[in-house]
Design an enzyme around this catalytic site. Structure first.
Site, PDB file in Angstrom:
ATOM      1  N   HIS A 243      11.106  -4.205   0.861  1.00 44.80           N
ATOM      2  CA  HIS A 243      12.306  -3.817   1.619  1.00 44.80           C
ATOM      3  C   HIS A 243      13.171  -5.019   2.003  1.00 44.80           C
ATOM      4  CE1 HIS A 243      10.305  -0.064   1.724  1.00 44.80           C
ATOM      5  NE2 HIS A 243       9.605  -0.242   2.820  1.00 44.80           N
TER       6      HIS A 243
ATOM      7  N   LYS B  57      18.917   4.028   2.160  1.00 44.73           N
ATOM      8  CA  LYS B  57      19.538   4.152   3.484  1.00 44.73           C
ATOM      9  C   LYS B  57      21.062   4.090   3.334  1.00 44.73           C
ATOM     10  CE  LYS B  57      15.696   2.233   6.083  1.00 44.73           C
ATOM     11  NZ  LYS B  57      15.341   3.059   7.221  1.00 44.73           N
TER      12      LYS B  57
ATOM     13  N   ALA C 280       5.288  14.337   0.854  1.00 51.96           N
ATOM     14  CA  ALA C 280       5.975  15.527   0.333  1.00 51.96           C
ATOM     15  C   ALA C 280       6.445  16.390   1.507  1.00 51.96           C
ATOM     16  CB  ALA C 280       5.040  16.313  -0.575  1.00 51.96           C
ATOM     17  N   LYS C 281       5.546  16.578   2.446  1.00 55.01           N
ATOM     18  CA  LYS C 281       5.835  17.449   3.587  1.00 55.01           C
ATOM     19  C   LYS C 281       6.955  16.878   4.470  1.00 55.01           C
ATOM     20  CE  LYS C 281       2.806  17.419   7.020  1.00 55.01           C
ATOM     21  NZ  LYS C 281       1.489  17.569   7.651  1.00 55.01           N
TER      22      LYS C 281
ATOM     23  N   ASP D 176      -6.627  18.222 -11.253  1.00 60.34           N
ATOM     24  CA  ASP D 176      -7.480  17.067 -11.002  1.00 60.34           C
ATOM     25  C   ASP D 176      -6.910  15.952 -11.880  1.00 60.34           C
ATOM     26  OD1 ASP D 176      -9.404  15.102 -11.155  1.00 60.34           O
ATOM     27  OD2 ASP D 176     -11.098  16.505 -11.053  1.00 60.34           O
TER      28      ASP D 176
ATOM     29  N   ASP E 199      12.394   2.376  -3.436  1.00 62.12           N
ATOM     30  CA  ASP E 199      12.252   1.532  -2.252  1.00 62.12           C
ATOM     31  C   ASP E 199      13.162   2.230  -1.261  1.00 62.12           C
ATOM     32  OD1 ASP E 199      13.062  -0.393  -0.256  1.00 62.12           O
ATOM     33  OD2 ASP E 199      11.995  -1.866  -1.464  1.00 62.12           O
ATOM     34  N   HIS E 200      12.572   2.904  -0.276  1.00 65.81           N
ATOM     35  CA  HIS E 200      13.428   3.823   0.501  1.00 65.81           C
ATOM     36  C   HIS E 200      14.524   3.088   1.275  1.00 65.81           C
ATOM     37  CE1 HIS E 200      10.840   2.964   4.011  1.00 65.81           C
ATOM     38  NE2 HIS E 200      11.812   3.446   4.755  1.00 65.81           N
TER      39      HIS E 200
ATOM     40  N   LYS F  32       5.699  -5.353  13.466  1.00 66.51           N
ATOM     41  CA  LYS F  32       5.260  -4.111  14.127  1.00 66.51           C
ATOM     42  C   LYS F  32       5.072  -4.416  15.614  1.00 66.51           C
ATOM     43  CE  LYS F  32       3.669  -1.527  10.330  1.00 66.51           C
ATOM     44  NZ  LYS F  32       4.670  -0.498  10.027  1.00 66.51           N
TER      45      LYS F  32
ATOM     46  N   ALA G 265       1.540  17.216  -4.087  1.00 68.55           N
ATOM     47  CA  ALA G 265       2.399  18.209  -3.431  1.00 68.55           C
ATOM     48  C   ALA G 265       1.858  18.668  -2.073  1.00 68.55           C
ATOM     49  CB  ALA G 265       2.575  19.418  -4.345  1.00 68.55           C
TER      50      ALA G 265
HETATM   51  C1  BG6 Z   1       7.283   1.653   4.936  1.00 66.17           C
HETATM   52  C2  BG6 Z   1       6.142   0.831   5.443  1.00 66.17           C
HETATM   53  O1  BG6 Z   1       7.579   1.305   3.610  1.00 66.17           O
HETATM   54  O2  BG6 Z   1       8.429   1.432   5.754  1.00 66.17           O
HETATM   55  C3  BG6 Z   1       5.840   1.181   6.884  1.00 66.17           C
HETATM   56  O3  BG6 Z   1       4.992   1.066   4.641  1.00 66.17           O
HETATM   57  C4  BG6 Z   1       7.076   1.059   7.740  1.00 66.17           C
HETATM   58  O4  BG6 Z   1       4.818   0.357   7.410  1.00 66.17           O
HETATM   59  C5  BG6 Z   1       8.245   1.808   7.104  1.00 66.17           C
HETATM   60  O5  BG6 Z   1       6.781   1.623   9.009  1.00 66.17           O
HETATM   61  C6  BG6 Z   1       9.532   1.514   7.853  1.00 66.17           C
HETATM   62  O6  BG6 Z   1      10.562   2.325   7.387  1.00 66.17           O
HETATM   63  P1  BG6 Z   1      11.835   2.665   8.292  1.00 66.17           P
HETATM   64  O7  BG6 Z   1      12.720   3.433   7.390  1.00 66.17           O
HETATM   65  O8  BG6 Z   1      11.338   3.445   9.462  1.00 66.17           O
HETATM   66  O9  BG6 Z   1      12.400   1.349   8.735  1.00 66.17           O
END
Ligand code: BG6
Length: 488
Positions: free
Chosen positions: A242, A184, A16-17, A87, A179-180, A342, A11
């Site tokens: 991703h 999206k 989180a932040k 902990d 998996d963010h 990158k 947290a």
């Molecule tokens: C993350 C990776 O899962 O996704 C990062 O660990 C990467 O290295 C990031 O920068 C990219 O996410 P987004 O949403 O900015 O494309």
């Protein structure tokens, strides 16, 4: 909406932040949080409830998409937050936690529906899951869920080991693997784009599509994550998760309105049909690269091996491009090109569907200057869909001219990926989470690439920061008569 307690490990951390608190706050402002909601933050720092709430408040000011006009709303939101020092390895801390959770559930008169969110390094997953199990935290008379973030393992074997351990404490349908990219908004629309548009559905196959290009380029370098990134590279950091998720979401065939398990079943079918690579052949379809010094938007930047914390002789990949083939009825013969890197020229995440060009048969030689139809699904920096079609330009003697039909939804203020995902996890909707089968099959598919990289069977091509990656990535498409669209 069912009342819920979120138990947040990590947290006091960065994720989180930056993401979790702002996402919860935006859900709250949109009335998408249950009225009775409680969050117990856990960390090693000696924070109190008050200092925790102050930190959360600051993170909302710094990172939230929206701010409330009425200060009472912010206050009401923060009242749901409690903090407990924990902990991770200390069993007695879990007993203390159990008492706190029970006390809050009683105060709020809510059932023991508990979502354990592990916003901590993967090395702690196993210990936490076992302690949740042993302490009885997960055996109350409500539901329990586990939310975890990638990386899920370092390779196939370690992923299997981890999954085995997690499954001692949680069933597969209780595990929500974030998996963010699946959160999206444009990725979430891919499914309905096909399902609700017969025109698109009819064209979604190898009779009409020439190739598919999936790009996730970033301008940032390794940032402050040298220790992590130098061990994983683009292949593990982006590609295995991703990028393959984007591939699955693009290639699934969804004829009817689908339930979550149907979507996941169809994604699994895509992975099953993905032609495997042999280690010795990886170099023919995979390009790996590493950035050198260069400049991004006019600003000079250093090369990868000069970054603090990176070994000068590092052979780690910061770029990967690959050609994949899906060997099934729908996609046989359609190359899927995927790349991610990158320190590229620009931040852009997009899927380009290039349609076949039947004009070669129907137009005379003087008229063949037409562009292919393209469907472009943009995720970053802007979100939207564009369709490129050809028309005749009356001002230029009726020459063909591509025009773009812009299907940008016009919503400037999209919910962020974490809002969508946290909302779905709270509601028990696992559609946009990675199922274990997908994770396992993705690791299995990349395994020969990992081995080929490890054994240096694939050349590591340098590319200057601020470019579109190594020229070999362009050559990969040129071999098939194509090129990456929209590279400037
Ligand atoms: C993350 C990776 O899962 O996704 C990062 O660990 C990467 O290295 C990031 O920068 C990219 O996410 P987004 O949403 O900015 O494309």
């Amino acid at each position: 909406m069912e009342p819920i307690t979120i138990v947040l490990f990590g947290a006091t951390g960065d994720l989180a932040k930056r993401k979790i608190y702002p996402a919860l706050y935006n859900l709250f402002l949109d009335n998408k949080l249950p009225r009775s909601f409680s969050l117990i933050g856990l960390g090693r720092r000696e924070w109190t409830d008050a200092s925790f709430q102050a930190n959360v408040e600051q993170s909302l000011r710094d990172f939230s998409r929206r701010q409330a006009n009425d200060p009472a709303l912010l206050k009401e939101f923060l009242q749901a937050f409690r903090y407990s020092v924990l902990d991770i390895g200390q069993k007695k801390d879990y007993q203390k936690l159990l008492l706190l959770i029970e006390q809050r559930e009683e105060q709020l008169r809510i059932p023991p529906n508990r979502m354990f969110y592990l916003s901590v390094g993967p090395e702690f997953f196993e210990t936490i899951a076992a302690n949740i199990q042993d302490s009885g935290l997960g055996s109350a008379n409500g539901w329990k869920r586990l939310v975890i973030e990638k990386p899920f393992g370092h390779d196939l074997q370690s992923a299997r080991d981890l999954n085995q351990k997690l499954s001692n404490a949680f069933a597969e349908d209780e595990i929500y693997r974030i998996d963010h990219y699946l959160g999206k908004p444009m990725v979430q629309r891919l499914e309905s784009l096909q399902q609700t548009n017969p025109v698109i559905q009819a064209l979604w196959n190898n009779r009409h599509i020439a190739n598919v290009q999936i790009t996730a380029n970033e301008t940032v370098g390794v940032e402050e994550r040298a220790g992590y990134y130098d061990h994983v590279g683009a292949i593990r950091d982006m590609f295995q998760n991703h990028m393959l998720q984007l591939l699955m979401m693009t290639a699934i065939q969804l004829p009817q309105k689908s339930a979550s398990d149907k979507v996941r079943f169809k994604k699994k079918q895509v992975m099953e049909a993905l032609e495997p690579l042999q280690k010795q052949d990886v170099g023919a379809s995979v390009i790996r690269g590493q950035y050198e010094a260069g400049s991004i938007q006019g600003k000079p930047v250093i090369g990868y091996t000069s970054e603090p914390g990176i070994a000068p002789a590092s052979k780690n990949d910061t770029f990967i491009a690959a050609r994949l083939q899906i060997d099934d009825y729908f996609w046989r013969g359609v190359p899927f090109y995927i790349r991610t890197g990158k320190r590229m020229k620009e931040k852009s995440t997009r899927i380009v569907i290039e349609f076949k060009d039947p004009s070669k048969q129907t137009l005379s030689a003087s008229e063949d200057l037409i562009a292919p139809n393209l469907l472009v699904i943009e995720m970053s920096p802007h979100e939207g869909i564009t369709l490129q079609i050809n028309t005749k330009d009356p001002q230029h003697k009726g020459e063909f001219k591509p025009i773009h039909i812009d299907l940008h939804p016009g919503e400037k203020d999209f919910p962020e990926a974490y809002e969508n995902l946290i909302h779905d996890a709270m509601h028990g909707d696992a559609t946009f989470f990675a199922h274990w089968d997908e994770v396992e099959m993705s690791w299995a598919w990349v395994e020969p690439i990992l081995e080929a990289f490890e054994e240096n069977l694939v050349p590591l091509h340098p590319y200057a920061a601020g470019t579109n990656g190594p020229v070999e990535s362009d050559a990969l498409l040129a071999q098939d008569g194509y090129h990456w669209w929209f590279d400037t």
